[in-house]
Design a protein around this motif. Structure first.
Motif, PDB file in Angstrom:
ATOM      1  N   ILE A   1       0.849  -1.208   0.000  1.00  0.00           N
ATOM      2  CA  ILE A   1       0.000   0.000   0.000  1.00  0.00           C
ATOM      3  C   ILE A   1       0.880   1.251   0.000  1.00  0.00           C
ATOM      4  O   ILE A   1       0.630   2.209  -0.742  1.00  0.00           O
ATOM      5  CB  ILE A   1      -0.953  -0.004   1.225  1.00  0.00           C
ATOM      6  N   LEU A   2       1.946   1.242   0.811  1.00  0.00           N
ATOM      7  CA  LEU A   2       2.854   2.397   0.861  1.00  0.00           C
ATOM      8  C   LEU A   2       3.512   2.632  -0.505  1.00  0.00           C
ATOM      9  O   LEU A   2       3.541   3.757  -1.014  1.00  0.00           O
ATOM     10  CB  LEU A   2       3.924   2.174   1.944  1.00  0.00           C
ATOM     11  N   LEU A   3       4.024   1.551  -1.126  1.00  0.00           N
ATOM     12  CA  LEU A   3       4.695   1.680  -2.429  1.00  0.00           C
ATOM     13  C   LEU A   3       3.703   2.136  -3.506  1.00  0.00           C
ATOM     14  O   LEU A   3       4.043   2.944  -4.369  1.00  0.00           O
ATOM     15  CB  LEU A   3       5.342   0.347  -2.823  1.00  0.00           C
ATOM     16  N   THR A   4       2.463   1.637  -3.443  1.00  0.00           N
ATOM     17  CA  THR A   4       1.433   2.036  -4.421  1.00  0.00           C
ATOM     18  C   THR A   4       1.098   3.524  -4.267  1.00  0.00           C
ATOM     19  O   THR A   4       0.964   4.244  -5.255  1.00  0.00           O
ATOM     20  CB  THR A   4       0.154   1.177  -4.243  1.00  0.00           C
ATOM     21  N   GLN A   5       0.971   3.978  -3.005  1.00  0.00           N
ATOM     22  CA  GLN A   5       0.670   5.399  -2.781  1.00  0.00           C
ATOM     23  C   GLN A   5       1.806   6.273  -3.311  1.00  0.00           C
ATOM     24  O   GLN A   5       1.571   7.296  -3.949  1.00  0.00           O
ATOM     25  CB  GLN A   5       0.470   5.658  -1.280  1.00  0.00           C
ATOM     26  N   MET A   6       3.049   5.829  -3.081  1.00  0.00           N
ATOM     27  CA  MET A   6       4.212   6.616  -3.519  1.00  0.00           C
ATOM     28  C   MET A   6       4.289   6.705  -5.045  1.00  0.00           C
ATOM     29  O   MET A   6       4.564   7.762  -5.599  1.00  0.00           O
ATOM     30  CB  MET A   6       5.501   6.031  -2.946  1.00  0.00           C
ATOM     31  N   ARG A   7       4.017   5.604  -5.733  1.00  0.00           N
ATOM     32  CA  ARG A   7       4.109   5.658  -7.209  1.00  0.00           C
ATOM     33  C   ARG A   7       3.008   6.552  -7.780  1.00  0.00           C
ATOM     34  O   ARG A   7       3.196   7.219  -8.780  1.00  0.00           O
ATOM     35  CB  ARG A   7       4.113   4.250  -7.820  1.00  0.00           C
ATOM     36  N   ARG A   8       1.854   6.596  -7.114  1.00  0.00           N
ATOM     37  CA  ARG A   8       0.779   7.483  -7.575  1.00  0.00           C
ATOM     38  C   ARG A   8       1.114   8.957  -7.339  1.00  0.00           C
ATOM     39  O   ARG A   8       0.569   9.827  -7.984  1.00  0.00           O
ATOM     40  CB  ARG A   8      -0.531   7.139  -6.863  1.00  0.00           C
ATOM     41  N   GLU A   9       1.994   9.185  -6.367  1.00  0.00           N
ATOM     42  CA  GLU A   9       2.421  10.561  -6.088  1.00  0.00           C
ATOM     43  C   GLU A   9       3.557  11.002  -7.010  1.00  0.00           C
ATOM     44  O   GLU A   9       4.049  12.118  -6.891  1.00  0.00           O
ATOM     45  CB  GLU A   9       2.862  10.684  -4.622  1.00  0.00           C
ATOM     46  N   GLY A  10       4.010  10.100  -7.912  1.00  0.00           N
ATOM     47  CA  GLY A  10       5.028  10.474  -8.893  1.00  0.00           C
ATOM     48  C   GLY A  10       6.450  10.089  -8.517  1.00  0.00           C
ATOM     49  O   GLY A  10       7.410  10.595  -9.091  1.00  0.00           O
ATOM     50  N   PHE A  11       6.616   9.165  -7.554  1.00  0.00           N
ATOM     51  CA  PHE A  11       7.957   8.740  -7.148  1.00  0.00           C
ATOM     52  C   PHE A  11       8.492   7.647  -8.065  1.00  0.00           C
ATOM     53  O   PHE A  11       7.722   6.840  -8.592  1.00  0.00           O
ATOM     54  CB  PHE A  11       7.941   8.192  -5.713  1.00  0.00           C
TER      55      PHE A  11
END
Length: 607
Positions: free
Chosen positions: A369-379
């Motif tokens: 969930i953390l990695l998915t949120q980060m990729r959606r934020e453009g990381f």
């Protein structure tokens, strides 16, 4: 006013209907205007929560019923977010234990209920989804009573009230065949059974910070139940940690209370109420927010330690920067530090150079969930294979996390599943016949062997099985475990994959890329059925000649590429591999891209 406040939490296994029940409770208690448009699963406000249909963050809401206000705290049902549940129990005076009338008692129910009983809460048992064709409410009630006994509930807790309901249809009844009109019987039972805690208003203000939200207008917003005194807007306050040391000091700029799911500003917050306060910059979860005269912290429930960690570094692939906007180690570090502050279930560590960060959490889903949120934020980032966190006992013996796995499946698949669990060092604890040719298997197995097992289980049961996992305890180290048998098919060059080359390579194994996908040297483009890595060329086009006859060219048909979640891809990684995550792509790769360096490292490890 304080006597009319009831704070209750809802305990349930994932997908047993907590959020749907709260929706209908709020609609029937008049929390919305008649013409107001209300979303389904209103409490699941996050984007990922709505997509996956699971609750990730605990959230309070409020209902006015008769002369009382009921504050309801919706809690996550998945074991990886149990840290959220453990914290919010400290705000509650009572609990609704929600159980599916067909599935019965499940692992998460057991886990959170044990925590609630330890805190002295007296739950109300709600047997939900009574409109199901396969409901077995009487058996489920017996299972629930056995569960209370096995968790050492006291006499008062064992004398729990029971109510039957259908959250989706919006009714509750005191008997199985009672009138099915509305949810009023449930709200009346909460008022009668849950006694409001008594608080001293004359003492100076103090509350335990239980949840933390980052608000773009107010800054840090801290949620908690006021334990003593009253909180007034603009008063001087401070934050002290569990050791009584001052962490922060400031002015209480805003106080909010929940009305439905909305936050409403108030001037004075009274003891017993759940409020949101703003004004402190450094205060964190588990700190005591209090008047400047208070020096004794409120004790917080200790959180169980994390069991799994991953290392996150900057994206070092040749395709870095082509999709994401946030690429630097400083940006990644700031985001991870913020996550560790807001989420007590996660811990953060870094190396001396501050360019490699270790994030530890409760399980695969929490990290995914953390990695998915980060990729959606453009990381963009590179993630190492997950590593299990070991402990040592008093005798210096190595201990590893053991999980309890509950599986519901058709009888015909049970032998295959038992065999696959044996290979993962799983021990069969219980085998029950649940009727209609279905079995329930309960295993204890090391976390190491279960990474990515869910997809394997669904393949073995042809998609019909249900698997639930929960942390059980730290147990004896089970010895070495077999890793991935399949060798990696590694790209030779950088460029775009060609359909003709992939078509000819399909016989060598499963391919992860299709026509026109970008590839680079060291990227894993497929899996071989045999052990041992193989370097291949996925860019080899067809040699064209000027001799052409009809029927010479065959139609190139490529096997569709399997779509894999981040958790599945992480579970496939060997120790010398990594996962490149960008906003649009996830690519498996070797940690060291240069084949000559890889050979040298392999030789050194053999020596």
């Amino acid at each position: 006013m304080t006597t009319s406040i009831r704070n209750i939490t809802i305990i349930a296994h994932v997908d047993h209907g907590k959020t749907t029940l709260i929706d209908n409770l709020m609609k029937q208690s008049g929390s919305f205007r008649e013409n107001e448009v209300v979303d389904e699963r209103l409490m699941d406000s996050g984007e990922l929560e709505k997509e996956r249909g699971i609750t990730i963050l605990a959230k309070p809401a409020s209902i006015n019923w008769k002369d009382s206000r009921i504050n309801i705290i919706d809690t996550p049902g998945h074991r990886d977010f149990a840290a959220e549940v453990e914290r919010v129990l400290s705000m509650a005076d009572g609990a609704l234990l929600l159980i599916d009338s067909a599935e019965g008692v499940m692992p998460q129910t057991k886990f959170v209920l044990a925590k609630a009983l330890k805190q002295g809460l007296k739950p109300i048992v709600v047997i939900n989804k009574l409109d199901k064709a396969d409901q077995r409410a009487d058996e489920v009630l017996n299972e629930t009573f056995d569960l209370f006994v096995s968790l050492d509930a006291n006499e008062e807790q064992l004398d729990f009230p029971v109510i039957y309901a259908s959250g989706r249809s919006g009714w509750a009844a005191n008997e199985i065949n009672g009138p099915r009109e509305n949810l009023n019987p449930l709200l009346d039972l909460v008022i009668d059974h849950v006694k409001p805690a008594e608080f001293d208003k004359s003492k100076p203000f103090a509350m335990l910070s239980t949840l933390l939200y980052a608000d773009s207008f107010l800054g840090r917003s801290l949620v908690g139940r006021i334990s003593q005194g009253t909180a007034k807007a603009n008063q001087q306050i401070k934050a002290i940690n569990l050791d009584g040391e001052k962490v922060d000091e400031g002015r209480l700029t805003k106080i909010f209370r929940y009305e439905g799911t909305k936050k409403v500003p108030i001037e004075v917050g009274e003891a017993g109420d759940i409020v949101v306060i703003a004004g402190l910059e450094k205060a964190n979860v588990a700190d005591t927010i209090c008047d400047t005269d208070v020096d004794t912290p409120i004790q917080a429930t200790p959180i169980d330690p994390p069991t799994m960690s991953i290392k996150i570094t900057v994206n070092s692939s040749p395709l870095a920067g082509t999709e994401g906007k946030k690429l630097t180690s400083t940006q990644i570090r700031e985001r991870l530090v913020q996550e560790a502050q807001n989420n007590v279930g996660i811990s953060f560590a870094e190396n001396e150079n501050k360019d490699s960060f270790e994030i530890s959490g409760r399980g695969e889903l929490m990290l995914e969930i953390l990695l998915t949120q980060m990729r959606r934020e453009g990381f963009e980032m590179t993630v190492s294979p997950p590593r299990v966190l070991f402990q040592k006992n008093e005798n210096g013996e190595k201990l590893e996390p053991i999980e309890e796995i509950t599986m519901d499946l058709d009888e015909e698949f049970s032998s295959k599943v038992i065999d696959s669990m044996n290979k993962r060092k799983g021990k069969l604890i219980d085998l029950k016949d649940t009727g209609k040719n279905k079995k329930r298997l309960i295993f204890h197995a090391p976390t190491r062997g279960l990474m990515g097992y869910t997809s394997r289980f669904l393949t073995l049961t042809k998609g019909t099985g249900v698997i639930n996992r929960i942390f059980h305890s730290y147990g004896k180290f089970e010895g070495d475990m077999e890793g991935r048998r399949n060798g990696a098919l590694i790209s030779m060059e950088q460029g775009k994959a060609v359909a003709f080359a992939i078509y000819n390579l399909q016989a060598r194994g499963e391919m992860f890329v299709t026509h026109n996908d970008p590839v680079y040297s060291g990227m894993i483009v497929g899996l071989s059925p045999k052990p041992g890595d193989m370097i291949i060329n996925v860019m080899k086009g067809k040699k064209l000649t000027n001799m052409r006859t009809q029927g010479t060219d065959e139609n190139v048909v490529l096997t569709p590429v399997r779509k894999m979640s981040i958790a599945e891809q992480l579970s496939m990684l060997n120790s010398d591999e990594a996962l490149e995550i960008t906003p649009n792509s996830c690519r498996l790769r070797k940690a060291e891209l240069d084949p000559h360096v890889r050979k040298r490292l392999a030789k050194n490890t053999e020596i």
